[in-house]
Design an enzyme around this catalytic site. Structure first.
Site, PDB file in Angstrom:
ATOM      1  N   ASP A 234      -3.621   2.251  -5.447  1.00 28.10           N
ATOM      2  CA  ASP A 234      -2.352   2.245  -4.707  1.00 28.10           C
ATOM      3  C   ASP A 234      -2.104   1.004  -3.871  1.00 28.10           C
ATOM      4  O   ASP A 234      -1.160   0.972  -3.103  1.00 28.10           O
ATOM      5  CB  ASP A 234      -2.231   3.506  -3.841  1.00 28.10           C
ATOM      6  CG  ASP A 234      -2.871   3.360  -2.486  1.00 28.10           C
ATOM      7  OD1 ASP A 234      -3.932   2.718  -2.387  1.00 28.10           O
ATOM      8  OD2 ASP A 234      -2.291   3.877  -1.515  1.00 28.10           O
ATOM      9  N   GLU A 235      -2.958  -0.004  -3.971  1.00 26.55           N
ATOM     10  CA  GLU A 235      -2.695  -1.183  -3.140  1.00 26.55           C
ATOM     11  C   GLU A 235      -3.042  -2.477  -3.860  1.00 26.55           C
ATOM     12  O   GLU A 235      -3.891  -2.506  -4.737  1.00 26.55           O
ATOM     13  CB  GLU A 235      -3.441  -1.108  -1.805  1.00 26.55           C
ATOM     14  CG  GLU A 235      -4.921  -1.006  -1.914  1.00 26.55           C
ATOM     15  CD  GLU A 235      -5.606  -0.927  -0.557  1.00 26.55           C
ATOM     16  OE1 GLU A 235      -5.328  -1.750   0.323  1.00 26.55           O
ATOM     17  OE2 GLU A 235      -6.444  -0.031  -0.407  1.00 26.55           O
TER      18      GLU A 235
ATOM     19  N   ASP B 171       0.859  -1.189   0.000  1.00 24.76           N
ATOM     20  CA  ASP B 171       0.000   0.000   0.000  1.00 24.76           C
ATOM     21  C   ASP B 171       0.896   1.240   0.000  1.00 24.76           C
ATOM     22  O   ASP B 171       1.749   1.395   0.870  1.00 24.76           O
ATOM     23  CB  ASP B 171      -0.864  -0.046   1.262  1.00 24.76           C
ATOM     24  CG  ASP B 171      -1.929   1.049   1.289  1.00 24.76           C
ATOM     25  OD1 ASP B 171      -2.971   0.823   1.904  1.00 24.76           O
ATOM     26  OD2 ASP B 171      -1.705   2.131   0.706  1.00 24.76           O
TER      27      ASP B 171
HETATM   28  P1  TTP Z   1      -5.323   4.897   1.076  1.00 20.16           P
HETATM   29  O1  TTP Z   1      -4.279   3.880   0.752  1.00 20.16           O
HETATM   30  O2  TTP Z   1      -6.453   4.504   1.943  1.00 20.16           O
HETATM   31  O3  TTP Z   1      -4.647   6.166   1.762  1.00 20.16           O
HETATM   32  P2  TTP Z   1      -3.252   6.846   1.463  1.00 20.16           P
HETATM   33  O4  TTP Z   1      -2.438   6.069   0.505  1.00 20.16           O
HETATM   34  O5  TTP Z   1      -3.491   8.266   1.078  1.00 20.16           O
HETATM   35  O6  TTP Z   1      -2.575   6.867   2.888  1.00 20.16           O
HETATM   36  P3  TTP Z   1      -1.945   5.639   3.683  1.00 20.16           P
HETATM   37  O7  TTP Z   1      -0.506   5.981   3.845  1.00 20.16           O
HETATM   38  O8  TTP Z   1      -2.669   5.621   4.983  1.00 20.16           O
HETATM   39  O9  TTP Z   1      -2.169   4.405   2.847  1.00 20.16           O
HETATM   40  O10 TTP Z   1      -5.929   5.455  -0.271  1.00 20.16           O
HETATM   41  C1  TTP Z   1      -5.171   5.618  -1.452  1.00 20.16           C
HETATM   42  C2  TTP Z   1      -5.603   6.837  -2.207  1.00 20.16           C
HETATM   43  O11 TTP Z   1      -6.986   6.768  -2.510  1.00 20.16           O
HETATM   44  C3  TTP Z   1      -5.440   8.115  -1.410  1.00 20.16           C
HETATM   45  O12 TTP Z   1      -4.156   8.675  -1.563  1.00 20.16           O
HETATM   46  C4  TTP Z   1      -6.514   8.993  -1.943  1.00 20.16           C
HETATM   47  C5  TTP Z   1      -7.594   8.054  -2.399  1.00 20.16           C
HETATM   48  N1  TTP Z   1      -8.695   8.030  -1.404  1.00 20.16           N
HETATM   49  C6  TTP Z   1      -9.799   8.849  -1.645  1.00 20.16           C
HETATM   50  O13 TTP Z   1      -9.846   9.548  -2.653  1.00 20.16           O
HETATM   51  N2  TTP Z   1     -10.831   8.829  -0.740  1.00 20.16           N
HETATM   52  C7  TTP Z   1     -10.812   8.056   0.394  1.00 20.16           C
HETATM   53  O14 TTP Z   1     -11.758   8.074   1.198  1.00 20.16           O
HETATM   54  C8  TTP Z   1      -9.664   7.216   0.625  1.00 20.16           C
HETATM   55  C9  TTP Z   1      -9.600   6.352   1.869  1.00 20.16           C
HETATM   56  C10 TTP Z   1      -8.641   7.248  -0.304  1.00 20.16           C
HETATM   57 MG    MG Z   2      -2.177   4.000   0.682  1.00 21.18          MG
END
Ligand code: TTP
Ligand code: MG
Length: 442
Positions: free
Chosen positions: A197-198, A103
Site C-alpha cells: 500500500d505504499e 500510503d
Molecule cells: P500501514 O500502511 O502501516 O497501515 P494502514 O494502511 O492499515 O493504516 P495507515 O492509514 O496508518 O497507513 O500498512 C498497510 C497494510 O499492511 C495494513 O492495512 C495491513 C498490513 N499490515 C499488517 O498486516 N501488519 C502490520 O503490522 C502492519 C503495520 C501492516
Molecule cells: Mg497505509
C-alpha cells in the site's frame, strides 16, 4: 538581508527584476562587490516558496549551485584565506529532488469497508479473531480505542468490545496494489514500492510535486474508491514523515524552507530509518527530538550507533541521500524479538509470535523464499543460526510453523538461557533461477 530572489520549487534561485521596489539601499562596498558578480547581489529569501505562476515578468532563474559558486568566487577576492574553488562536479550537482510518498489509509480495513457497506463507519479489524490472532490493521473508527496493527486480537477486543473482525483477503489487496502502482507509473518510472500500500515516487522532473500528488490521490479515489495520503518533500525520509502527518486522506508538503524547523520538533521515533530499538537507545542517551539529535557530533553518533550514525547525523539536518530505487531486490525477510528477561521455557511461545509476524510480512511484501533460518542469541551474546532449504517456496503458515518448530527442537542449549529469537525466510525461487545446477549426462 535584502530580498533579491527566492528559491523556486525546482530548487533554483529566482532573481527578481531590479525594479525600484525590490532594489534595496546598499553600501558602496556591497554595490562594488555585486558589480563583480553581475546581477546576483545578497541574501536569498528562504522563507517564501512561490508557486510557479507568481514569477514576476522579466525575472531570470539560475541553478542555486551556480549562485553559490558566484558568492564563493566573490569572497575569494576579499578574504586573505581563499577557499578552494569547488570541484567541477559541483556544477552538474543534482537539483533539489522532489519525492512523493503515497500510503493508503487503513488499507486492508478500507478495502473491506468498501466491499461491504454494512461495515462502513464501524470499528473493524482485519485479522484472525482467535486466542493467538493479531490485528493486521484497524479501521479509523477503531483507532481511538487504541486498536492498531500487530496488537493481539484478545487485547483489541478488550479495548473495543464492539470491534468486528474480518479475515484478510490478500488477493483483493494485491489487485488494488497493482491498480495504484499502474497509476504511479503514469507519472514516473522511478517508483519504489515499500509494501502493498505504499511507495516512493521521484518526480524531480515535474513542475509541481504537490500538484502531481494531489492528482494521484484523486486518480486513486476515482479508480479504487479508496483514499490515500501523500507526503511531498526533497527526500525519502521527509516525504514519508509528511504522508503520515495529515492522515487519513491527507496531503502535506515539507518545503525546503520549513525543513529545519520541522525536523527540530520531530520525535526521533517518527524519523523514517530510526526503528523502535534505536529510538529507545536514543531516549536513554537523552535524545528525544531532532533538535536533541542535532546537538551530537557525527563521531559520537557513530560511536553509539555504528555506521548508521552517519545517516542519523544527516537525518537530524533533514538530509537523506537514499535514491528512489525502482527494482530493489529483497533477499530475505524476517522478524526477531529480544526478551525483557532471558528465558529457557517460553521459547516455543515466543517463536510462534515471531512466526506470525514473519508470515504477515511475507504476505504484505509478496515475498517468497525457500530457506527458513532460525536465529538464537544466548545470554552470553553468542549467536547461532539453524536453517533448512526446501525445493519450493514456503507456501503456508502451517509449513512455516512446522519447519521453525523442527529447527528449534534440534537445538542443543547446553543449559543456556536465550535473550533473542529470530526467524527469516530467504532464497527466492526467482532470484536463484540464474544459478541452477547444470546437469551433466554421462
Ligand atoms: P500501514 O500502511 O502501516 O497501515 P494502514 O494502511 O492499515 O493504516 P495507515 O492509514 O496508518 O497507513 O500498512 C498497510 C497494510 O499492511 C495494513 O492495512 C495491513 C498490513 N499490515 C499488517 O498486516 N501488519 C502490520 O503490522 C502492519 C503495520 C501492516
Ligand atoms: Mg497505509
Amino acid at each position: 538581508p535584502c530580498r533579491v530572489g527566492s528559491l523556486t520549487d525546482t530548487g533554483r534561485l529566482r532573481l527578481l527584476p531590479r525594479t525600484g521596489r525590490n532594489r534595496p539601499e546598499r553600501s558602496a562596498r556591497a554595490a562594488r562587490r555585486s558589480a563583480r558578480v553581475g546581477s546576483c547581489t545578497a541574501g536569498i529569501n528562504r522563507t517564501t516558496l512561490p508557486s510557479p505562476n507568481d514569477e514576476p515578468p522579466g525575472s531570470i532563474t539560475l541553478p542555486a549551485s551556480i549562485i553559490f559558486y558566484l558568492f564563493r568566487s566573490a569572497n575569494r577576492l576579499h578574504h586573505p584565506y581563499r577557499p578552494p574553488l569547488p570541484h567541477p562536479d559541483f556544477f552538474t550537482a543534482m537539483p533539489i529532488r522532489k519525492i512523493i510518498h503515497i500510503d493508503m489509509d487503513a488499507f486492508f480495513a478500507s478495502v473491506e469497508q468498501r466491499d461491504n457497506p454494512s461495515l462502513r463507519g464501524r470499528p473493524i479489524a482485519v485479522g484472525y479473531d482467535g486466542p493467538r490472532g493479531v490485528v493486521a490493521t484497524a479501521s479509523y473508527e477503531a483507532r481511538p480505542y487504541g486498536v492498531h496493527s500487530a496488537l493481539s486480537s484478545v487485547v483489541a477486543k478488550r479495548l473495543c468490545p464492539e470491534l468486528i473482525f474480518i479475515p484478510a483477503r490478500f488477493e483483493v489487496y494485491r489487485s488494488v496494489s497493482q491498480q495504484i502502482r499502474a497509476i504511479f507509473h503514469e507519472y514516473t518510472d522511478l517508483v519504489e514500492p515499500l509494501s502493498l500500500d505504499e511507495a516512493f515516487l521521484d518526480v524531480t522532473h515535474t513542475r509541481s510535486a504537490t500538484l502531481v500528488a494531489r492528482e494521484i490521490k484523486s486518480r486513486i479515489l476515482a479508480e479504487t474508491h479508496l483514499t490515500a495520503s501523500a507526503g511531498v518533500s526533497v527526500n525519502k525520509m521527509l516525504a514519508k514523515i509528511a504522508s503520515d502527518y495529515r492522515k487519513p486522506d491527507g496531503l502535506f508538503t515539507i518545503a525546503p524552507a520549513q525543513i529545519d524547523d520541522f525536523v527540530a520538533g520531530l520525535p526521533v521515533e517518527r524519523f523514517f530509518g530510526i526503528g523502535a530499538v534505536t529510538a529507545e537507545k536514543m531516549h536513554s542517551l537523552g535524545i528525544r527530538t531532532g533538535a536533541d539529535l542535532r546537538q551530537w557530533e557525527e563521531s559520537a553518533l557513530v560511536h553509539h550507533f555504528g555506521k548508521a550514525g552517519h545517516a542519523y547525523y544527516g537525518y537530524a539536518r533533514g538530509i537523506d541521500d537514499r535514491p528512489v530505487t525502482p527494482n530493489r531486490i529483497r533477499k530475505s525477510l524476517g522478524a526477531e524479538t529480544t526478551f525483557a528477561e532471558d528465558t529457557d521455557d517460553r521459547l516455543q511461545q515466543e517463536l510462534e509470535g515471531v512466526r506470525d509476524e514473519v508470515w504477515t510480512r511475507l504476505q504484505r511484501h509478496e515475498f517468497r523464499g525457500k530457506t527458513v533460518v532460525l536465529k538464537l542469541k544466548y545470554d552470553n551474546f553468542q549467536q547461532i543460526t539453524r536453517s533448512r532449504t526446501l525445493l519450493t517456496a514456503i507456501d503456508s503458515e502451517t509449513q512455516l510453523a512446522r519447519i521453525s518448530e523442527e529447527l528449534l527442537a534440534a537445538v542443543d542449549f547446553h543449559g543456556r538461557k536465550v535473550r533473542l529469537i529470530g526467524l527469516t525466510v530467504g532464497n527466492t525461487p526467482e532470484a536463484s533461477a540464474d544459478c541452477i545446477q547444470l546437469r551433466f549426462d554421462f
